[in-house]
Design a protein around this motif. Sequence first.
Motif, short mmCIF file in Angstrom:
data_model
loop_
_atom_site.label_atom_id
_atom_site.label_comp_id
_atom_site.label_asym_id
_atom_site.label_seq_id
_atom_site.Cartn_x
_atom_site.Cartn_y
_atom_site.Cartn_z
N ASP A 168 0.84 -1.20 0.00
CA ASP A 168 0.00 0.00 0.00
C ASP A 168 0.87 1.25 0.00
O ASP A 168 1.99 1.23 0.47
CB ASP A 168 -0.92 -0.01 1.22
CG ASP A 168 -1.96 -1.11 1.08
OD1 ASP A 168 -2.14 -1.59 -0.06
OD2 ASP A 168 -2.56 -1.48 2.09
N LYS A 169 0.31 2.32 -0.55
CA LYS A 169 1.08 3.55 -0.67
C LYS A 169 0.51 4.61 0.26
O LYS A 169 -0.69 4.63 0.52
CB LYS A 169 1.00 4.07 -2.11
CG LYS A 169 1.37 3.05 -3.16
CD LYS A 169 2.86 2.73 -3.12
CE LYS A 169 3.29 1.84 -4.27
NZ LYS A 169 2.69 0.49 -4.19
N TYR A 170 1.37 5.51 0.68
CA TYR A 170 0.90 6.64 1.47
C TYR A 170 0.54 7.78 0.52
O TYR A 170 1.35 8.18 -0.30
CB TYR A 170 1.97 7.11 2.45
CG TYR A 170 1.51 8.27 3.28
CD1 TYR A 170 0.62 8.06 4.32
CD2 TYR A 170 1.91 9.56 3.00
CE1 TYR A 170 0.16 9.12 5.07
CE2 TYR A 170 1.46 10.63 3.74
CZ TYR A 170 0.58 10.40 4.78
OH TYR A 170 0.11 11.45 5.52
N MET A 171 -0.69 8.26 0.60
CA MET A 171 -1.09 9.36 -0.28
C MET A 171 -1.66 10.53 0.51
O MET A 171 -2.42 11.33 -0.02
CB MET A 171 -2.10 8.87 -1.32
CG MET A 171 -1.51 7.87 -2.30
SD MET A 171 -2.48 7.70 -3.78
CE MET A 171 -1.58 6.40 -4.64
N THR B 119 -5.30 3.67 0.82
CA THR B 119 -5.00 2.85 -0.35
C THR B 119 -4.97 1.37 0.00
O THR B 119 -4.55 0.99 1.09
CB THR B 119 -3.61 3.21 -0.94
OG1 THR B 119 -2.62 2.92 0.04
CG2 THR B 119 -3.52 4.68 -1.32
N VAL B 120 -5.47 0.57 -0.94
CA VAL B 120 -5.28 -0.88 -0.90
C VAL B 120 -4.83 -1.23 -2.31
O VAL B 120 -5.64 -1.57 -3.17
CB VAL B 120 -6.57 -1.63 -0.52
CG1 VAL B 120 -6.30 -3.12 -0.40
CG2 VAL B 120 -7.14 -1.09 0.78
N CYS C 284 -11.86 6.36 -8.78
CA CYS C 284 -11.31 5.00 -8.73
C CYS C 284 -12.43 3.99 -8.92
O CYS C 284 -13.38 3.95 -8.14
CB CYS C 284 -10.61 4.76 -7.39
SG CYS C 284 -9.80 3.16 -7.30
N PRO C 285 -12.35 3.16 -9.98
CA PRO C 285 -13.46 2.24 -10.26
C PRO C 285 -13.47 1.03 -9.33
O PRO C 285 -14.40 0.25 -9.35
CB PRO C 285 -13.20 1.83 -11.71
CG PRO C 285 -11.74 1.97 -11.89
CD PRO C 285 -11.30 3.07 -10.98
N VAL C 286 -12.40 0.87 -8.55
CA VAL C 286 -12.34 -0.24 -7.60
C VAL C 286 -12.08 0.34 -6.21
O VAL C 286 -12.20 1.54 -6.01
CB VAL C 286 -11.24 -1.24 -8.01
CG1 VAL C 286 -11.57 -1.88 -9.33
CG2 VAL C 286 -9.89 -0.58 -8.05
N GLY C 287 -11.71 -0.51 -5.28
CA GLY C 287 -11.49 -0.03 -3.91
C GLY C 287 -10.04 0.25 -3.60
O GLY C 287 -9.62 0.13 -2.46
N ALA C 288 -9.26 0.62 -4.62
CA ALA C 288 -7.83 0.86 -4.38
C ALA C 288 -7.61 2.18 -3.65
O ALA C 288 -6.82 2.26 -2.73
CB ALA C 288 -7.07 0.85 -5.69
N LEU C 289 -8.31 3.22 -4.09
CA LEU C 289 -8.24 4.52 -3.42
C LEU C 289 -9.56 4.74 -2.70
O LEU C 289 -10.61 4.80 -3.33
CB LEU C 289 -7.99 5.64 -4.43
CG LEU C 289 -6.77 5.48 -5.34
CD1 LEU C 289 -6.62 6.69 -6.25
CD2 LEU C 289 -5.50 5.28 -4.53
#
Lengths: 686, 197
Positions: A132-135, A141-142, A195-200
């Motif tokens: 995961d990234k820090y934003m 994020t996942v 985001c079309p998914v649950g990444a953000l």
Amino acid sequence: MPKLTVDGVEVEVEAGATVLQACEAAGAEIPRFCYHERLAIAGNCRMCLVEMEKAPKPIASCAMPAGDGMVIHTNTPTVKKAREGVLEFLLINHPLDCPICDQGGECDLQDQAMAFGPLHSRYHEPKRAVPDKYMGPLIGTVMTRCIHCTRCIRFSEEIAGVSVIGAINRGEHMEITTLGQAITSELSGNVIDLCPVGALTSKPYQFTARPWELRKTESIDAMDAVGSNIRIDARGNEVMRILPRLNEDVNEEWISDKTRFVYDGLKRQRLDRPYLRKDGKLTAVSWDEALEAVAAKLKALKGEEIAAIAGDLSAVEDLVALKDLVTELGSANLDCRQDGAAIDPSCRAGYLFNTTIAGIEDADALLIVGSNPRIEAPIINARIRKTWLRGDLKIGLVGAAADLTYAYDHLGEGGDVLQAVIDGSHEFATVLKNAENPMIIVGTGALTRPDGAAVLAGLRKLAGDCGAVRDGWNGFNLLHLAASRVGALDIGFVPGEGGRDLAGIMAGAAAGEIKAVFLAGADEIDMQGLGDAFVIYTGSHGDAGAHRADAILPGAAYTEKDATWVNTEGRVQQGFRAVFPPGDAREDWAIYRALSGHLGKPLPYNSLEELRARMVEAVPHLGATDTVTPAEWGDFGQAGAIDAAVLRTPVEDFYLSNAIARASATMARCSAELLDAITGATGTDG
Amino acid sequence: MSADKQESFSFSPENLEKAKAIIAKYPQGRQRSAVMPLLDLAQRQNGNWLSEAAMHYVAEMLDLPYIRVYEVASFYTMYNLKPVGKYHLQLCRTTPCWLRGAGDLRQVIKDKLGISHGETTEDGLFTMTEVECLGACCNAPMVQINDDYYEDLDADIMAGLLDKLASGEVPPAGSQKGRRGSEPFGERTTLLEKGDS
């Protein structure tokens, strides 16, 4: 205008349209992940494959320009197979964690896998996992869920104007990242919607609710004077999140981070019961006791000893009731300009954003005076950037330099430069004159100076000189900061005949001539300056005003009342109640109505409908919801010398600019981490 | 990993001239297009790898956001984002080379230098990277050392090459079995004149 056939239906689309748009025009649904109508075309998800006759293989409809005579099929076995194939590939590395995913229930991938996907996967090998990234404090994020549509990258690059998100490495190793940096944009929250998914996902909302248990209320934002259209999602009596609503004329489909994430401030520092100051200490009391005490105090005073100051978060109805009450008490000491801006209420065109927000797109020259639209009205700034990106908008700034996300000509900082532009001796005056649709945006920062009225008059003259005001175009714009301001000006919440303005009220209070002051959520004035006056504070939050108050009458926040808002354009919009005010708090207009009863001078309305009827009767355009009633050009301001002092925005902290935001822990985190990056004077000027 | 850090980077005067010439090739306002040749130039100056400082330097020179430069540098395998040895051995392991004995070459490198894929010898002379097809299949197996191809290898030749390199001598590139390009060993076997066969 190419004509093409989609599934046997003939459609004609505009030149430059894509096959995908043609398919939609023909009523065929095309699934997609990476395509977004407001972003550049990427063509990398391949979900929009359709069959085109005479083409050897399926084509990506989002990236294919519609051509004359094309024959497109969207419901053939080939297309079905292609979609299944794309989804099978996308799902290879997508975790099956929908039950714990915040996007679950409103996920494009989930929905499209159901509608178009294969029945099962043939992949048995280990899935890839991505750290995961820090934003930043807002975006959770996942990254294992990411399908690399690159919408977030395109949004930050194109709309927000900050290049911090990127895709590193390649192929299977591709990762979306900010390299450990926070997304330094005031619009960053929009990537969550994109985001079309649950990444953000939204960090403050993480794991707090599921979309299907939320009650959705369409309303209007009050964090700035843009009046962004929002949807308030609530569960029980708690606001769980705030999302944008589409309105092409106002916010398109974006909202600022303050609009989106301020909601935790609605649960903290709330005034939920009436208070009276007894022996120097605020003591909780009943409504009856509070109103009786206030009424007793007011009855003993003469009209001219009473005053009222409106804050930034009051709805029009609230201020109508307060104005009626104060007028009934015999006072004309009213002011809604708690920042002391020299706004001239006599001419409506003199205090509106006359061009309208959508109208910015027609401008070809823009002068910004004493404003930083990026932090004063991020949505308007995004519209300026959108127009600038098109390539023919020349922008000049007079005032302190700042990174506005677009390039501008920094004419200078001080009033002397402004005077030169107004005189026509500065070369930017020629740019304005030669422009077809010149535009001037003046921030309230330019009007709160001692020479504010002269600045206003000077800009009025400039607007006339450069042809910014004519039939069908008004290029003079005042950019307000407060959601309440234009509505208050429209109903005349300004000094009446012989009444005192803000400075007069403050001086009167200090001198003991003003003995009681109503603060309708006014927290930004100098509380020390109120002297020994009896302060009656109506509002939702325990901020500066409540600390100074002698009587606190707890009111409703913008999410807790049906209310009318007028944005900086003069657009009248209706907000709706999503949740009830906490504890004993009531809608503000009802408090004034109740108080009028205790005073023995009942206001002539018993319901919101009656109040609105009176309001529309007095100011007819307030009845025209969702429209901007153009204002007649007239005389405003007061000619005079403009001081050479630096013009600057009055907003010191974008994230903490009102009482609700100051109560929000999320906003405090943003202020600590992001503020310097978005207000720093770097980069694109010059 | 102090070896991966570099405090600062800037072009040498002659490279700065080269950089300006490269940038000048692109039309006004399109200087960003120079990002790849400039990264290459920086890598060559910087001992065959790109430090963060070097990428920041290039980004600044082209007025690009750092992330845009990093995207490019991380996408292409020819940019080394970590320090490599003086001799960067890129061993082809794709099918033709593999069938012709790439595995033996890997073993020789492992035995002689003690390094596997992605590792560097302690003396900083050699780095070995296994790569996919470099397009010299007809002279398989092969290895790319810095900019040059060494072809027609076997275990012994590879061992000899490594010895020479270690002693500071750079052997001539190309086929190590004496043929020119990809011509056949000895006489021609195809495209013969009538009556030749």
